[in-house]
Write an enzyme that holds these catalytic residues in place. Structure first.
Site, short mmCIF file in Angstrom:
data_model
loop_
_atom_site.label_atom_id
_atom_site.label_comp_id
_atom_site.label_asym_id
_atom_site.label_seq_id
_atom_site.Cartn_x
_atom_site.Cartn_y
_atom_site.Cartn_z
N PHE A 153 2.35 5.55 -6.81
CA PHE A 153 1.87 6.77 -6.16
C PHE A 153 1.70 6.48 -4.67
O PHE A 153 1.47 5.33 -4.28
CB PHE A 153 0.50 7.18 -6.73
CG PHE A 153 0.62 8.09 -7.92
CD1 PHE A 153 0.93 7.58 -9.17
CD2 PHE A 153 0.41 9.46 -7.79
CE1 PHE A 153 1.05 8.41 -10.28
CE2 PHE A 153 0.53 10.30 -8.89
CZ PHE A 153 0.85 9.77 -10.13
N ASP A 182 -7.26 -1.75 -0.54
CA ASP A 182 -6.31 -2.67 0.11
C ASP A 182 -7.00 -3.96 0.54
O ASP A 182 -6.39 -5.01 0.59
CB ASP A 182 -5.67 -1.99 1.33
CG ASP A 182 -4.74 -0.87 0.89
OD1 ASP A 182 -4.02 -1.06 -0.11
OD2 ASP A 182 -4.76 0.21 1.52
N LYS A 213 -28.97 -9.56 -2.46
CA LYS A 213 -28.85 -8.34 -1.65
C LYS A 213 -29.04 -8.66 -0.16
O LYS A 213 -30.02 -9.34 0.20
CB LYS A 213 -29.90 -7.34 -2.12
CG LYS A 213 -29.78 -5.99 -1.46
CD LYS A 213 -30.86 -5.04 -1.93
CE LYS A 213 -30.92 -3.85 -1.00
NZ LYS A 213 -32.12 -3.07 -1.16
N PRO A 234 -4.55 -8.28 -3.67
CA PRO A 234 -3.17 -8.34 -4.18
C PRO A 234 -2.64 -6.93 -4.35
O PRO A 234 -3.40 -6.01 -4.65
CB PRO A 234 -3.33 -9.02 -5.55
CG PRO A 234 -4.75 -8.80 -5.93
CD PRO A 234 -5.53 -8.72 -4.65
N ASP A 235 -1.35 -6.75 -4.14
CA ASP A 235 -0.74 -5.43 -4.37
C ASP A 235 -0.18 -5.42 -5.80
O ASP A 235 0.82 -6.09 -6.09
CB ASP A 235 0.37 -5.17 -3.33
CG ASP A 235 0.81 -3.71 -3.38
OD1 ASP A 235 1.07 -3.21 -4.49
OD2 ASP A 235 0.87 -3.07 -2.31
N ILE A 236 -0.85 -4.67 -6.65
CA ILE A 236 -0.51 -4.70 -8.08
C ILE A 236 0.87 -4.08 -8.31
O ILE A 236 1.71 -4.65 -9.02
CB ILE A 236 -1.60 -3.97 -8.89
CG1 ILE A 236 -2.93 -4.69 -8.68
CG2 ILE A 236 -1.25 -3.91 -10.38
CD1 ILE A 236 -4.14 -3.89 -9.00
N ASN A 283 -13.60 3.97 -3.10
CA ASN A 283 -12.95 5.19 -2.59
C ASN A 283 -13.21 6.35 -3.54
O ASN A 283 -13.83 6.17 -4.58
CB ASN A 283 -11.45 4.95 -2.37
CG ASN A 283 -10.75 4.60 -3.66
OD1 ASN A 283 -10.65 5.43 -4.55
ND2 ASN A 283 -10.30 3.36 -3.77
N LYS A 317 7.47 -1.30 -1.69
CA LYS A 317 6.84 -1.72 -2.96
C LYS A 317 7.87 -2.21 -3.99
O LYS A 317 7.53 -2.94 -4.90
CB LYS A 317 6.07 -0.55 -3.58
CG LYS A 317 4.99 0.02 -2.69
CD LYS A 317 3.67 -0.66 -2.91
CE LYS A 317 2.58 0.02 -2.09
NZ LYS A 317 1.27 -0.54 -2.34
N LYS A 362 6.92 3.47 1.98
CA LYS A 362 6.17 2.75 0.94
C LYS A 362 7.08 2.45 -0.25
O LYS A 362 7.02 1.38 -0.85
CB LYS A 362 4.99 3.63 0.50
CG LYS A 362 3.93 2.89 -0.23
CD LYS A 362 2.63 3.67 -0.30
CE LYS A 362 1.95 3.75 1.05
NZ LYS A 362 0.75 4.56 1.03
O1 C5P Z 1 -0.24 1.01 -0.19
P1 C5P Z 1 -0.87 2.11 -0.92
O2 C5P Z 1 -2.25 1.78 -1.42
O3 C5P Z 1 -0.87 3.46 -0.29
O4 C5P Z 1 0.08 2.25 -2.21
C1 C5P Z 1 -0.16 3.15 -3.25
C2 C5P Z 1 0.46 2.66 -4.52
O5 C5P Z 1 0.33 1.27 -4.67
C3 C5P Z 1 -0.23 3.25 -5.74
O6 C5P Z 1 0.70 3.33 -6.77
C4 C5P Z 1 -1.29 2.19 -6.04
O7 C5P Z 1 -1.70 2.24 -7.39
C5 C5P Z 1 -0.56 0.92 -5.71
N1 C5P Z 1 -1.38 -0.17 -5.19
C6 C5P Z 1 -1.56 -1.30 -5.97
N2 C5P Z 1 -2.28 -2.36 -5.47
C7 C5P Z 1 -2.81 -2.31 -4.25
C8 C5P Z 1 -2.65 -1.17 -3.45
C9 C5P Z 1 -1.94 -0.12 -3.96
O8 C5P Z 1 -1.06 -1.33 -7.10
N3 C5P Z 1 -3.52 -3.34 -3.80
#
Ligand code: C5P
Length: 411
Positions: A332, A284, A294, A312-314, A212, A350, A346
């Site tokens: 954020f 995501d 390749k 994973p969502d950190i 991105n 979160k 969100k």
């Molecule tokens: O769900 P979204 O990506 O919009 O959420 C944004 C927030 O979640 C940001 O703080 C981003 O650093 C964190 N995030 C994360 N791991 C992910 C996706 C988002 O820590 N896989």
């Protein structure tokens, strides 16, 4: 040992007094300690020392003119005031003090001071009668009441041949005052912080990836602002073109999985983390499989199908209750529309303590130098609160956030 001035940006304003020649030595001493020194020489100052000697010693162009048409000097009154950690006025003449106290902006030096909310250290130098004059005493009192720091003047034989108070403070005393300022202003000393920044790259094959447009500017600025306030900062960053910020332990990763692993190992170290700020734009999803060679166009006319799997969502992982959870977890929400509504949803999902929502899209957010933030928190009664900050540079936003964090820990 590294000097507390290393990597500080100092703006030195040299106004027109005979003591201006001592500022040349001050520049040399500050540079020796690793500070970046930018200088403004007033018209009066230039009667005593030359712009050339100032620029040769500081290693930077000297700024003199409010109305310069030169590209680098244009809007210098805004830029110089924003980029300084401390503004030092040495020597500060009676005239300079009067302009500062009354908010005049009729030359570059006074315009910079008026356009600034940065801390100021004043080293007055003038004839003793001028110094004792009620007008000057009222001016310095006004400036002190507004929070300016003062060093000197000292007493002794003055350049005019008279005895009394009005000599520029000794260089050692000016340097001590500068050191004192920086050691006092480290309210996050002893706090451990983790910051994530930049994009993640999720490999499709050895040459292609899903990524991105995140530049990492906001996350890196936050890491710098926290370290400036004395925190011990680990920055886990995806690929960016930014240099590693000074004084920050920087870990470079590419994928979301690697970012999570780096964050978890940072969180497992002692002492426990006080602060975690997830500013990274984490992908995501990632390709379910990564080809080791390749992908080729081949004979088939149809493009290969890309199956994605969730990363994973950190932020959500770090926010989970437990002994390793940092005391303050901040996320954020970069949104292209319905910023507040989406960000509030969100925030709940979160489990973080604060969420900074910002609009992204054409010329907004990603890659830009400016940002507009709404800070979402929870009031003591559990209700969500929204606090929208004025649009500002990412560095200013980082400083504002760091100040909110200081207040959080100070209670
Ligand atoms: O769900 P979204 O990506 O919009 O959420 C944004 C927030 O979640 C940001 O703080 C981003 O650093 C964190 N995030 C994360 N791991 C992910 C996706 C988002 O820590 N896989």
């Amino acid at each position: 040992m590294t000097s507390a001035l290393a990597s500080r940006t100092l703006l030195l304003i040299i106004s027109g007094g005979i003591a201006a020649y001592k500022s040349l030595d001050l520049i040399r001493r500050l540079k020796e300690e690793g500070a970046e020194v930018r200088c403004i020489l007033t018209e009066g100052g230039a009667q005593f020392i030359t712009p050339l000697s100032v620029s040769a010693l500081s290693g930077q162009s000297v700024f003199t003119d409010l109305f310069s048409d030169q590209e680098e000097q244009r809007l210098a009154h805004i830029r110089l005031s924003r980029e300084a950690d401390l503004i030092i006025v040495a020597p500060a003449t009676a005239n300079m003090l009067a302009k500062m106290a009354h908010g005049l902006a009729d030359n570059l030096a006074s315009a910079v001071l008026l356009a600034s909310n940065k801390p100021i250290l004043i080293a007055p130098a003038m004839n003793n009668i001028m110094w004792q004059h009620p007008a000057t005493q009222a001016n310095i009192a006004t400036l002190r009441a507004r929070g300016a720091y003062q060093v000197g003047p000292s007493s002794g034989m003055l350049a005019c041949g008279e005895q009394g108070a009005g000599r520029l403070a000794e260089l050692d005393d000016i340097l001590a005052a500068i050191h004192n300022f920086f050691s006092k202003n480290k309210p996050l000393t002893g706090r451990r912080a983790l910051v994530t920044s930049g994009p993640t790259f999720e490999p499709i094959d050895p040459v292609r990836f899903l990524g991105n447009r995140s530049s990492g500017k906001q996350g890196h600025a936050i890491a710098s602002a926290l370290v400036t306030m004395g925190a011990e900062v680990t920055l886990v960053t995806g690929p960016t073109s930014l240099p590693a910020p000074n004084g920050v332990t920087t870990i470079s990763i590419e994928t979301a999985q690697d970012m999570l692993q780096a964050c978890q190992s940072c969180a497992a170290q002692m002492p426990p983390l006080d602060i975690a700020i997830c500013a990274a734009a984490v992908a995501d999803w990632r390709p379910e499989t990564t080809s080791t060679s390749k992908l080729k166009k081949g004979e088939s006319t149809s493009p290969p199908a890309l199956t994605l799997t969730e990363n994973p969502d950190i932020l959500a992982t770090i926010s989970q209750p437990g002994t390793l959870r940092p005391k303050l977890v901040i996320g954020f929400a970069a949104e292209t529309d319905h910023v507040t509504e989406n960000a509030q949803a969100k925030f709940t999902r979160k489990g973080c303590d604060w969420l900074l929502a910002n609009l992204v899209g054409a010329n907004k957010g990603f890659g830009q130098d400016n940002n507009q933030i709404t800070l979402i928190k929870r009031a003591p009664d559990g209700a969500m609160t929204n606090d929208t900050w004025p649009a500002a540079s990412k560095h200013e936003i980082a400083e504002t956030l760091a100040t909110h964090i200081v207040h959080f820990f100070e209670g």
